[in-house]
Enzyme design. Sequence first.
Site, mmCIF file in Angstrom:
data_model
loop_
_atom_site.group_PDB
_atom_site.id
_atom_site.type_symbol
_atom_site.label_atom_id
_atom_site.label_comp_id
_atom_site.label_asym_id
_atom_site.label_seq_id
_atom_site.Cartn_x
_atom_site.Cartn_y
_atom_site.Cartn_z
ATOM 1 N N LYS A 36 1.012 -1.344 -0.021
ATOM 2 C CA LYS A 36 -0.052 0.020 0.120
ATOM 3 C C LYS A 36 0.712 1.103 -0.149
ATOM 4 O O LYS A 36 1.960 1.433 0.745
ATOM 5 C CB LYS A 36 -0.874 -0.072 1.073
ATOM 6 N N ASP A 63 -3.564 4.355 -2.122
ATOM 7 C CA ASP A 63 -4.429 4.653 -1.034
ATOM 8 C C ASP A 63 -4.583 6.098 -1.115
ATOM 9 O O ASP A 63 -3.983 6.811 -0.046
ATOM 10 C CB ASP A 63 -4.199 4.237 0.610
ATOM 11 N N LYS A 65 -7.698 8.088 -1.371
ATOM 12 C CA LYS A 65 -8.955 8.259 -0.971
ATOM 13 C C LYS A 65 -9.350 9.787 -1.470
ATOM 14 O O LYS A 65 -9.866 10.818 -1.409
ATOM 15 C CB LYS A 65 -9.046 8.949 0.502
ATOM 16 N N PHE A 67 -11.302 12.442 -3.875
ATOM 17 C CA PHE A 67 -12.585 13.104 -3.516
ATOM 18 C C PHE A 67 -12.746 14.411 -4.471
ATOM 19 O O PHE A 67 -11.749 15.269 -4.046
ATOM 20 C CB PHE A 67 -13.016 13.496 -1.921
ATOM 21 N N ILE A 69 -15.292 16.879 -7.773
ATOM 22 C CA ILE A 69 -16.382 16.535 -8.575
ATOM 23 C C ILE A 69 -16.596 15.296 -9.774
ATOM 24 O O ILE A 69 -15.303 14.989 -9.729
ATOM 25 C CB ILE A 69 -16.759 17.819 -9.314
ATOM 26 N N THR A 118 -11.572 6.976 9.698
ATOM 27 C CA THR A 118 -11.576 6.496 10.969
ATOM 28 C C THR A 118 -11.393 7.476 11.940
ATOM 29 O O THR A 118 -11.686 7.142 13.271
ATOM 30 C CB THR A 118 -10.615 5.396 11.249
#
Length: 162
Positions: A36, A63, A65, A67, A69, A118
């Site tokens: 990862k 990894d 994540k 985000f 449009i 988290t």
Amino acid sequence: MKLSNTEKLIVALDLPTTEQAEKLVEKLGDSVSFYKIGLTLIPTGGFQLAQKLKLLGKKVFLDLKLFDIGHTIGNTIRNLSYLDVDLLTVHGDPQVVRAASNAKDNPNMKILAVTLLTSLDRKDLDDSLIKNGNINDLVVQRAKNALNSGADGVIASPNEAY
């Protein structure tokens, strides 16, 4: 499809530099085949590290994540296709997941949706105007929404400590 023992373990290269990550990969040798790479290494050569790992025959979990449009997510997924990564994370919002799933042209790349970070607690969710409710229940709902929007899998961390 049955996974080999070396594919059942994903080693997180959450180290300060790509040089340290490369030393760890070298030390682990053939005992690990899946790594990862997180956001921390991207500005210091993380994409190049992903390419090196692929050349070594390793699997790569990027990894990030992502985000944004939908249009930007789609373009980003297409621009990342040259890395031939095996897993890639996006935020679990349905429009993000749909855009990522629709844009991927590599059937071997799996899109994983992150339900909620988290580190978030109920106050963080309230401050962000995320609907009321138990965090564990929200994680389950977001996981279902992400899967229904085209995610290949989800990263869901319900935690009673919330």
